[in-house]
Enzyme design. Structure first.
Site, PDB file in Angstrom:
ATOM      1  N   HIS A  23       0.863  -1.182   0.000  1.00 26.32           N
ATOM      2  CA  HIS A  23       0.000   0.000   0.000  1.00 26.32           C
ATOM      3  C   HIS A  23       0.900   1.233   0.000  1.00 26.32           C
ATOM      4  O   HIS A  23       1.958   1.240   0.627  1.00 26.32           O
ATOM      5  CB  HIS A  23      -0.904   0.022   1.234  1.00 26.32           C
ATOM      6  CG  HIS A  23      -1.960  -1.040   1.206  1.00 26.32           C
ATOM      7  ND1 HIS A  23      -3.096  -0.933   0.439  1.00 26.32           N
ATOM      8  CD2 HIS A  23      -2.038  -2.232   1.833  1.00 26.32           C
ATOM      9  CE1 HIS A  23      -3.837  -2.010   0.600  1.00 26.32           C
ATOM     10  NE2 HIS A  23      -3.219  -2.827   1.441  1.00 26.32           N
ATOM     11  N   CYS A  35      -2.261   4.908  -4.541  1.00 23.89           N
ATOM     12  CA  CYS A  35      -2.784   3.540  -4.541  1.00 23.89           C
ATOM     13  C   CYS A  35      -3.866   3.386  -5.616  1.00 23.89           C
ATOM     14  O   CYS A  35      -3.876   2.405  -6.358  1.00 23.89           O
ATOM     15  CB  CYS A  35      -3.333   3.190  -3.166  1.00 23.89           C
ATOM     16  SG  CYS A  35      -3.531   1.427  -2.892  1.00 23.89           S
TER      17      CYS A  35
END
Length: 112
Positions: A23, A35
């Site tokens: 992430h 992201c």
């Protein structure tokens, strides 16, 4: 950090696998543009390979991870289209990395 690993054939540089993991942690969940950008590019590439090249790409996906082994296509023109779309994905993620390098990295590895 998001790590994008492109596995290439050592002799012809074909992308034979890609894996995206992690992430970005650029912003909180639901507001993380890094992201979202990487996700859109990778999932969009898988969808484009199916729509444009007519290839059902085998892939696995779960939270913070997507991976696909790229089969060689018997029809060389289809294989070229698949590779073009994968190289396009690499360029797009590279563009994201240029701006947000603290949050995204691309690695290449080679196999025989």
């Amino acid at each position: 950090m998001i790590t994008v690993t492109l596995t290439r054939n050592g002799s012809d540089r074909r992308i034979v696998k890609f894996e995206v993991s992690g992430h970005a942690n650029y912003a909180k969940r639901g507001q993380d543009i890094v992201c979202a950008g990487v996700s859109a590019v990778t999932v969009g590439t898988v969808n484009s390979i199916e729509a444009v090249a007519g290839v059902n790409l085998p892939y696995s996906i779960r939270d913070g991870w997507v991976s696909s082994d790229i089969p060689t296509q018997a029809d060389s023109s289809v294989d070229e289209r698949v590779q073009l779309l994968l190289e396009s994905m690499a360029v797009m993620i590279g563009s994201i990395q240029e701006t947000y390098g603290k949050y995204v990295t691309i690695q290449e590895q080679f196999v025989q």
